[in-house]
Design an enzyme around this catalytic site. Structure first.
Site, PDB file in Angstrom:
ATOM      1  N   ARG A 148      53.630  33.411  41.470  1.00 36.33           N
ATOM      2  CA  ARG A 148      52.311  33.956  41.807  1.00 36.33           C
ATOM      3  C   ARG A 148      52.375  34.937  42.968  1.00 36.33           C
ATOM      4  O   ARG A 148      51.589  35.890  43.034  1.00 36.33           O
ATOM      5  CB  ARG A 148      51.347  32.812  42.120  1.00 36.33           C
ATOM      6  CG  ARG A 148      49.870  33.223  42.211  1.00 36.33           C
ATOM      7  CD  ARG A 148      48.975  31.999  42.288  1.00 36.33           C
ATOM      8  NE  ARG A 148      47.550  32.340  42.234  1.00 36.33           N
ATOM      9  CZ  ARG A 148      46.724  32.281  43.274  1.00 36.33           C
ATOM     10  NH1 ARG A 148      47.177  31.907  44.467  1.00 36.33           N
ATOM     11  NH2 ARG A 148      45.451  32.593  43.138  1.00 36.33           N
ATOM     12  N   ILE A 174      42.403  37.534  42.083  1.00 31.71           N
ATOM     13  CA  ILE A 174      43.262  36.701  41.245  1.00 31.71           C
ATOM     14  C   ILE A 174      42.679  35.293  41.294  1.00 31.71           C
ATOM     15  O   ILE A 174      42.381  34.775  42.370  1.00 31.71           O
ATOM     16  CB  ILE A 174      44.722  36.734  41.734  1.00 31.71           C
ATOM     17  CG1 ILE A 174      45.615  35.848  40.859  1.00 31.71           C
ATOM     18  CG2 ILE A 174      44.835  36.343  43.189  1.00 31.71           C
ATOM     19  CD1 ILE A 174      47.099  35.945  41.225  1.00 31.71           C
ATOM     20  N   SER A 175      42.461  34.685  40.148  1.00 29.66           N
ATOM     21  CA  SER A 175      41.777  33.391  40.089  1.00 29.66           C
ATOM     22  C   SER A 175      42.630  32.280  40.687  1.00 29.66           C
ATOM     23  O   SER A 175      43.857  32.377  40.791  1.00 29.66           O
ATOM     24  CB  SER A 175      41.438  33.038  38.636  1.00 29.66           C
ATOM     25  OG  SER A 175      40.516  33.953  38.098  1.00 29.66           O
ATOM     26  N   LYS A 176      41.972  31.194  41.089  1.00 26.77           N
ATOM     27  CA  LYS A 176      42.657  30.023  41.596  1.00 26.77           C
ATOM     28  C   LYS A 176      43.614  29.482  40.531  1.00 26.77           C
ATOM     29  O   LYS A 176      43.298  29.495  39.341  1.00 26.77           O
ATOM     30  CB  LYS A 176      41.659  28.924  41.958  1.00 26.77           C
ATOM     31  CG  LYS A 176      40.671  29.284  43.053  1.00 26.77           C
ATOM     32  CD  LYS A 176      39.697  28.137  43.271  1.00 26.77           C
ATOM     33  CE  LYS A 176      38.667  28.471  44.346  1.00 26.77           C
ATOM     34  NZ  LYS A 176      37.715  27.358  44.533  1.00 26.77           N
TER      35      LYS A 176
END
Length: 326
Positions: A148, A174-176
């Site tokens: 990530r 950017i999503s969790k």
């Protein structure tokens, strides 16, 4: 049967017009949990993220049924956390992945510490996602495999493996990790792998990289040109041959590439775009946040040529889904 966003009983199955006209519920409690009375037609799906613990029941199938993809180098140093199956063909073994970036000039942002890219840090992130209720072993293995930190700015790399949404520019995020895992698990519905998946909102490319471990072909569309280019740069070192990036209006989908087994929308609209619902294969699933200031994660299943079923899941917060390109 209950579960409509307006709080009134809704007839199932739905027509396409039913999916696109119901407003989001403004009275949803602030805690992230499913609506009271939400439909429970999805077998084995965990419906609470805030209250969920380690999931029980039988283990889901592994992702080993997915044929290996050419162009990948299996990782020798990255192993899945205890209890998770190993997956061949991981992109983490590609040159340049799993290492800190090249040193930068004096006065620039410091380089990423090797500790941030280690297997242990990534494994802790996966453990938190699993503790949050995501149990599909293939999804967890994909989260373990994809670095990530390679998808965010170097200044944000120390936060890359936290359960946090991070800015990627152009008012996007950017999503969790937990949200990424949750949405993909719902789309998978216990299957070991998918054939064709459409992602609406490529962003920095992170979720597309996760999906590439779980689907034979991943199509991803982004309306913001600089983000489309950024995703290409981020994904290039991973040498992923089964992702096709498109620049265009995500609300229109990709009709020439349809039908899709799953569609994952990474931005919140006030409705489910009809064009996207129509591009689902019969038996396929669309997962999207729906609403304005108050948003709910919504599952749409296509159960016939002109029939869909809608299930309201968790409270979420995403950037808006917009039309057109910029």
């Amino acid at each position: 049967m209950t579960g409509s966003r307006d709080g009134q009983p809704k007839r199932f199955p739905l027509t396409l017009s039913d999916l696109t006209k119901a407003p989001a519920r403004p009275d949803l409690p602030s805690r992230q949990r499913p609506l009271a009375g939400a439909t429970a037609s999805v077998t084995g799906m965990t419906t609470s993220r805030a209250q969920a613990g380690t999931p029980g029941g039988k283990p889901l199938p592994t992702a080993s049924g997915l044929p290996p993809r050419p162009g990948y180098i299996a990782p020798a140093a990255v192993k899945p956390p205890p209890g998770m199956p190993a997956r061949s063909g991981s992109a983490t073994g590609a040159p340049g992945i799993g290492r800190s970036p090249a040193p930068q000039a004096a006065g620039k942002t410091p380089v990423v510490s090797l500790a941030l890219t280690s297997e242990r840090v990534r494994s802790r992130m996966v453990e938190r996602v699993r503790d949050g209720g995501v149990s599909h072993p293939g999804v967890l293995a994909a989260l373990q495999a994809v670095p990530r930190h390679a998808f965010v700015d170097a200044a944000l790399a120390p936060q890359a493996y936290e359960e946090a949404a991070l800015p990627i520019g152009h008012h996007q995020t950017i999503s969790k990790p937990g949200v990424v895992g949750r949405m993909i698990e719902v789309a998978m519905h216990g299957r070991p792998h998918l054939e064709r998946v459409l992602e609406v909102g490529t962003g920095c490319g992170y979720q597309a990289a996760i999906l590439s471990h779980l689907a034979q072909d991943v199509f991803s569309i982004e309306r913001i040109k600089p983000l489309h280019e950024r995703a290409k740069r981020n994904l290039r070192p991973l040498r992923v041959p089964n992702i096709r990036l498109h620049y265009g209006d995500g609300r229109l989908g990709l009709p020439d590439s349809a039908p899709f087994d799953a569609i994952i929308v990474a931005a919140a609209g006030l409705d489910v775009p009809a064009a996207l619902a129509e591009q689902l294969r019969i038996g396929g699933r669309l997962i999207a946040p729906v609403g304005g200031d108050s948003q709910v994660l919504t599952l749409v299943e296509r159960i016939g040529a002109h029939q869909w079923r809608e299930t309201v899941l968790d409270r979420v917060f995403f950037v808006p889904l917009k039309s057109g390109v910029i």
